[in-house]
Design a protein around this motif. Structure first.
Motif, PDB file in Angstrom:
ATOM      1  N   ARG A  23       0.812  -1.221   0.000  1.00  0.00           N
ATOM      2  CA  ARG A  23       0.000   0.000   0.000  1.00  0.00           C
ATOM      3  C   ARG A  23       0.841   1.264   0.000  1.00  0.00           C
ATOM      4  N   GLY A  24       2.085   1.148   0.493  1.00  0.00           N
ATOM      5  CA  GLY A  24       2.939   2.321   0.634  1.00  0.00           C
ATOM      6  C   GLY A  24       3.763   2.218   1.904  1.00  0.00           C
ATOM      7  N   ALA A  25       3.780   3.294   2.702  1.00  0.00           N
ATOM      8  CA  ALA A  25       4.629   3.326   3.897  1.00  0.00           C
ATOM      9  C   ALA A  25       3.869   3.926   5.079  1.00  0.00           C
ATOM     10  N   PHE A  26       4.347   3.601   6.279  1.00  0.00           N
ATOM     11  CA  PHE A  26       3.731   4.067   7.522  1.00  0.00           C
ATOM     12  C   PHE A  26       4.828   4.312   8.550  1.00  0.00           C
ATOM     13  N   THR A  27       4.761   5.468   9.241  1.00  0.00           N
ATOM     14  CA  THR A  27       5.706   5.794  10.310  1.00  0.00           C
ATOM     15  C   THR A  27       4.953   6.482  11.439  1.00  0.00           C
ATOM     16  N   LYS A  28       5.173   6.014  12.666  1.00  0.00           N
ATOM     17  CA  LYS A  28       4.628   6.701  13.840  1.00  0.00           C
ATOM     18  C   LYS A  28       5.641   7.757  14.236  1.00  0.00           C
ATOM     19  N   ILE A  29       5.209   9.035  14.286  1.00  0.00           N
ATOM     20  CA  ILE A  29       6.156  10.106  14.593  1.00  0.00           C
ATOM     21  C   ILE A  29       6.008  10.659  16.002  1.00  0.00           C
ATOM     22  N   PHE A  30       4.949  10.286  16.707  1.00  0.00           N
ATOM     23  CA  PHE A  30       4.804  10.760  18.078  1.00  0.00           C
ATOM     24  C   PHE A  30       4.114   9.699  18.916  1.00  0.00           C
ATOM     25  N   ASN A  31       4.666   9.472  20.114  1.00  0.00           N
ATOM     26  CA  ASN A  31       4.068   8.580  21.089  1.00  0.00           C
ATOM     27  C   ASN A  31       4.279   9.223  22.451  1.00  0.00           C
ATOM     28  N   GLU A  32       3.194   9.676  23.062  1.00  0.00           N
ATOM     29  CA  GLU A  32       3.311  10.397  24.325  1.00  0.00           C
ATOM     30  C   GLU A  32       4.009   9.578  25.398  1.00  0.00           C
ATOM     31  N   ASP A  33       3.707   8.297  25.507  1.00  0.00           N
ATOM     32  CA  ASP A  33       4.347   7.448  26.523  1.00  0.00           C
ATOM     33  C   ASP A  33       5.865   7.432  26.339  1.00  0.00           C
ATOM     34  N   PHE A  34       6.333   7.290  25.102  1.00  0.00           N
ATOM     35  CA  PHE A  34       7.769   7.287  24.827  1.00  0.00           C
ATOM     36  C   PHE A  34       8.396   8.621  25.237  1.00  0.00           C
ATOM     37  N   PHE A  35       7.753   9.716  24.882  1.00  0.00           N
ATOM     38  CA  PHE A  35       8.276  11.036  25.238  1.00  0.00           C
ATOM     39  C   PHE A  35       8.338  11.209  26.755  1.00  0.00           C
ATOM     40  N   VAL A  36       7.288  10.819  27.457  1.00  0.00           N
ATOM     41  CA  VAL A  36       7.258  10.953  28.921  1.00  0.00           C
ATOM     42  C   VAL A  36       8.325  10.065  29.560  1.00  0.00           C
ATOM     43  N   GLU A  37       8.443   8.823  29.117  1.00  0.00           N
ATOM     44  CA  GLU A  37       9.471   7.900  29.634  1.00  0.00           C
ATOM     45  C   GLU A  37      10.875   8.481  29.511  1.00  0.00           C
ATOM     46  N   ASN A  38      11.109   9.263  28.473  1.00  0.00           N
ATOM     47  CA  ASN A  38      12.431   9.820  28.206  1.00  0.00           C
ATOM     48  C   ASN A  38      12.557  11.288  28.617  1.00  0.00           C
ATOM     49  N   ALA A  39      11.606  11.751  29.435  1.00  0.00           N
ATOM     50  CA  ALA A  39      11.604  13.114  29.977  1.00  0.00           C
ATOM     51  C   ALA A  39      11.627  14.183  28.875  1.00  0.00           C
ATOM     52  N   LEU A  40      10.935  13.903  27.775  1.00  0.00           N
ATOM     53  CA  LEU A  40      10.791  14.861  26.683  1.00  0.00           C
ATOM     54  C   LEU A  40       9.425  15.533  26.808  1.00  0.00           C
ATOM     55  N   THR A  41       9.361  16.803  26.471  1.00  0.00           N
ATOM     56  CA  THR A  41       8.109  17.530  26.596  1.00  0.00           C
ATOM     57  C   THR A  41       7.078  17.019  25.595  1.00  0.00           C
ATOM     58  N   THR A  42       5.826  17.107  25.986  1.00  0.00           N
ATOM     59  CA  THR A  42       4.730  16.707  25.102  1.00  0.00           C
ATOM     60  C   THR A  42       3.717  17.834  24.931  1.00  0.00           C
ATOM     61  N   ASP A  43       4.024  19.008  25.449  1.00  0.00           N
ATOM     62  CA  ASP A  43       3.095  20.125  25.491  1.00  0.00           C
ATOM     63  C   ASP A  43       3.267  21.037  24.272  1.00  0.00           C
ATOM     64  N   PHE A  44       2.923  20.534  23.099  1.00  0.00           N
ATOM     65  CA  PHE A  44       3.110  21.293  21.871  1.00  0.00           C
ATOM     66  C   PHE A  44       1.932  22.224  21.624  1.00  0.00           C
ATOM     67  N   LYS A  45       2.240  23.446  21.177  1.00  0.00           N
ATOM     68  CA  LYS A  45       1.229  24.486  20.972  1.00  0.00           C
ATOM     69  C   LYS A  45       0.953  24.778  19.505  1.00  0.00           C
ATOM     70  N   GLU A  46       1.957  24.562  18.633  1.00  0.00           N
ATOM     71  CA  GLU A  46       1.779  24.832  17.205  1.00  0.00           C
ATOM     72  C   GLU A  46       2.479  23.764  16.385  1.00  0.00           C
TER      73      GLU A  46
END
Length: 178
Positions: A23-46
């Motif tokens: 069919r083509g290609a698929f990529t997950k670019i954001f996972n809140e759990d992964f970001f939180v586990e790695n102390a990365l911010t998830t509070d995006f505004k724009e």
């Protein structure tokens, strides 16, 4: 997703998985759990995206307080040379830059902390780059560093650059902002 540290504190590469089938290609670019586990911010505004021709340089952009932001960069289509410059006074890597190639065929995120300027060179026509930011655009806080004043060899002799980006002050103009 796999987190890769760089020599600049707070600057991370998130390596992504690209799945392809008939069919083509698929990529997950954001996972809140992964970001939180790695102390990365998830509070995006724009969220923005740009479309660039080959040899376009965009940058080096940042926002000053109180509108400073963490930025996440991703390439939806095409290929770029992504560049991050540390402008945090007192940082052990102040004035140093990190560069990495990102493409839709080798997907990754660049997670850019507050206090770093960002820019890129488009390596292909019709390259689409997406940006997530933790603050809303503020014209009075919108700043930049001239692309050719901090030692980066962009590897292109006749880049396409906006008038605005060409008029930014040189890298030595910014001290004690962050």
């Amino acid at each position: 997703m796999e987190l890769e540290r760089t020599f600049i504190g707070g600057l991370f590469i998130v390596n992504l998985n690209l799945f392809k089938d008939n069919r083509g290609a698929f990529t997950k670019i954001f996972n809140e759990d992964f970001f939180v586990e790695n102390a990365l911010t998830t509070d995006f505004k724009e969220n923005y995206f740009s479309v660039s021709h080959k040899n376009v340089i965009r940058g080096m952009h940042f926002q000053t307080p109180p509108a400073e932001h963490t930025k996440v960069v991703y390439v939806n289509q095409g290929r770029i040379l992504d560049v991050v410059l540390d402008i945090r006074t007192g940082s052990p890597t102040f004035g140093k830059f990190y560069q990495t190639e990102i493409s839709s065929e080798a997907p990754k995120l660049v997670y850019i902390p507050v206090g770093c300027a960002h820019g890129f060179l488009s390596l292909e026509d019709n390259t689409i780059v997406s940006y997530l930011q933790t603050s809303v655009y503020n014209q009075t806080c919108d700043k930049g560093i001239k692309w050719d004043t901090f030692g980066m060899d962009w590897g292109v002799t006749s880049p396409i650059i906006s008038q605005r980006d060409n008029l930014f002050p040189d890298a030595g103009s910014y001290k004690d902002i962050f």
